[in-house]
Design an enzyme around this catalytic site. Structure first.
Site, PDB file in Angstrom:
ATOM      1  CE  LYS A 203      58.623 -48.464 -13.777  1.00  0.00           C
ATOM      2  NZ  LYS A 203      57.769 -47.293 -14.062  1.00  0.00           N
TER       3      LYS A 203
ATOM      4  NE  ARG B  71      50.855 -44.308 -16.023  1.00  0.00           N
ATOM      5  CZ  ARG B  71      52.062 -44.839 -16.086  1.00  0.00           C
ATOM      6  NH1 ARG B  71      52.304 -45.829 -16.943  1.00  0.00           N
ATOM      7  NH2 ARG B  71      53.036 -44.402 -15.312  1.00  0.00           N
TER       8      ARG B  71
ATOM      9  CE1 TYR C  94      54.564 -77.460 -32.431  1.00  0.00           C
ATOM     10  CE2 TYR C  94      56.049 -75.849 -31.446  1.00  0.00           C
ATOM     11  CZ  TYR C  94      55.323 -77.025 -31.357  1.00  0.00           C
ATOM     12  OH  TYR C  94      55.354 -77.760 -30.204  1.00  0.00           O
TER      13      TYR C  94
ATOM     14  CG  MET D  70      56.919 -72.966 -24.042  1.00  0.00           C
ATOM     15  SD  MET D  70      55.850 -74.125 -23.192  1.00  0.00           S
ATOM     16  CE  MET D  70      54.283 -73.856 -24.012  1.00  0.00           C
TER      17      MET D  70
HETATM   18  C1  LIG Z   1      58.644 -46.318 -14.599  1.00  0.00           C
HETATM   19  C2  LIG Z   1      58.625 -44.961 -14.065  1.00  0.00           C
HETATM   20  C3  LIG Z   1      59.776 -44.165 -14.118  1.00  0.00           C
HETATM   21  C4  LIG Z   1      61.017 -44.569 -14.858  1.00  0.00           C
HETATM   22  O1  LIG Z   1      60.756 -44.444 -16.244  1.00  0.00           O
HETATM   23  P1  LIG Z   1      61.892 -44.771 -17.350  1.00  0.00           P
HETATM   24  O2  LIG Z   1      61.248 -44.360 -18.625  1.00  0.00           O
HETATM   25  O3  LIG Z   1      62.117 -46.243 -17.311  1.00  0.00           O
HETATM   26  O4  LIG Z   1      63.088 -44.008 -17.001  1.00  0.00           O
HETATM   27  C5  LIG Z   1      59.739 -42.931 -13.483  1.00  0.00           C
HETATM   28  N1  LIG Z   1      58.610 -42.498 -12.867  1.00  0.00           N
HETATM   29  C6  LIG Z   1      57.479 -43.229 -12.830  1.00  0.00           C
HETATM   30  C7  LIG Z   1      56.279 -42.678 -12.154  1.00  0.00           C
HETATM   31  C8  LIG Z   1      57.434 -44.472 -13.445  1.00  0.00           C
HETATM   32  O5  LIG Z   1      56.303 -45.179 -13.429  1.00  0.00           O
END
Ligand SMILES: *Cc1c(COP(=O)(O)O)cnc(C)c1O
Length: 362
Positions: free
Chosen positions: A38, A134, A256, A304
């Site tokens: 992801k 969640r 800055y 930046m």
């Molecule tokens: C992101 C995620 C993972 C992977 O988690 P890591 O801590 O990066 O290994 C696995 N399962 C779900 C549902 C996630 O959202």
């Protein structure tokens, strides 16, 4: 790779390290593990990472968004399972044969109905919430499904999954509680392969084993066992060009807010990196870049597009040289995250779009 522009940082991604990490995590699990890719493989490039893992034999991928799944399908071909953690509506995957994660009874209903209408089974993963709150079926949804497995008719259940909230803290009581709730939930559902542990969960012991682990961060070199030395190989390196080197007198300030004032005559190196590249502004005044064996402390504010370094003790440094901002001892994504008041995940997923990217097989 085309030669980087003279003001362009080079991000080197070691696909060999990522594949080695994936293999090592499978051994650690004693069972198959997926590739969680992801957020563009945590900022490293989902197409390149997906292809490398696919060639190494990875046949299960997880993405968060539908759009990521559609792009990954084009990269890895028709073979592997690609599961979408956010789920999607029936048909929304445009024939790409993505597998939705069903996060509520409503999701189950929608996909089961679509399957029965089409007269063809639809693959899916069922997500049970065991404490993250969640996504996933809550206790009420689970009870309804447990009481009537017929609601799943039409769905080919690839896996039943849950997600651990505290796996990076091995002694946290949530871990055992979630494993127990997950086992109890699976016992009330039709038999299906389970998917439990994220990266850190793979190191929690046999009660956290399942038919499919889901490591993300550890593939990319983040330490899944924060209290112990990092067992993973580092996968990223960021080398940034020096644009200018200047001498300033004691008492002069830099950047800055004039937040840093030279206590001695100083050499300031200005490099082409900034918070627009994901080099967090909260790193201002913290940490360093490396040149050869020398540490060049960050001074003044991260702006930046530019960062200023103290090169007073590094007379060899010249414009056009490249300093290392990420990579190597003391400069891992975890190290930068700790200095910036965040975690290595955020350092990786924030990696900028202006870098030249080079993929190697180290
Ligand atoms: C992101 C995620 C993972 C992977 O988690 P890591 O801590 O990066 O290994 C696995 N399962 C779900 C549902 C996630 O959202």
């Amino acid at each position: 790779m085309a030669a980087p522009h003279s003001d362009q940082a080079v991000l080197t991604v070691d696909l060999g390290a990522i594949v080695a990490n994936w293999r090592a995590l499978g051994v650690q699990h004693g069972a198959p593990v997926a590739g969680v890719v992801k957020a563009d493989a945590y900022g490293l490039g989902a197409a390149a990472v997906g292809r490398a893992l696919g060639e190494a034999g990875c046949v299960h991928f997880f993405v968060a968004h539908l759009s990521e799944g559609l792009a990954l399908r084009r990269a890895v071909g028709t073979g592997p399972m690609i599961a979408v953690l956010d789920g999607f509506l029936p048909g929304e995957d445009e024939g790409a044969a993505l597998v939705p994660v069903l996060n509520s009874l409503g999701d189950v209903e929608a996909h089961a109905t679509a399957a029965r209408t089409a007269g063809r089974e639809r693959p899916a993963i069922l997500h049970i919430d065991t404490g993250m709150a969640r996504l996933g079926l809550d206790a009420k949804d689970l009870a309804a499904l447990a009481a009537d497995h017929g609601r799943l008719t039409g769905i080919a259940l690839r896996h039943v999954m849950t997600h651990l909230a505290c796996a990076d803290e091995p002694a946290h009581p949530m871990n055992e509680a979630q494993a127990a709730r997950f086992a109890a939930a699976c016992a009330r559902l039709p038999k299906a392969p389970r998917s439990l542990a994220n990266s850190s969960g793979l190191f929690l012991g046999p009660r956290f084993a399942s038919e499919l682990g889901r490591p993300g961060c550890a593939l990319y070199g983040i330490n899944p066992t924060p209290a112990a030395p990092n067992p993973m190989r580092q996968a990223v390196r960021l080398d940034v060009p020096v644009l200018q080197v200047r001498n300033i007198a004691a008492g002069e300030s830099v950047g800055y807010g004039a937040s840093w004032t030279a206590a001695r005559p100083s050499r300031i190196a200005t490099v082409a990196l900034g918070y627009a590249d994901g080099y967090l502004r909260s790193l201002s005044g913290r940490g360093y870049c490396a040149f050869g064996g020398t540490q060049l402390p960050l001074l003044g504010r991260v702006s930046m597009d530019l960062v200023t370094l103290d090169a007073t003790d590094c007379p060899a440094l010249r414009p056009g040289d490249r300093v290392t901002a990420i990579g190597g001892a003391g400069l891992t994504p975890d190290d930068l995250g700790a200095r910036a008041g965040t975690i290595g995940y955020e350092i990786l997923t924030g990696l900028g779009a202006r870098y030249a990217r080079e993929y190697i097989r180290g």
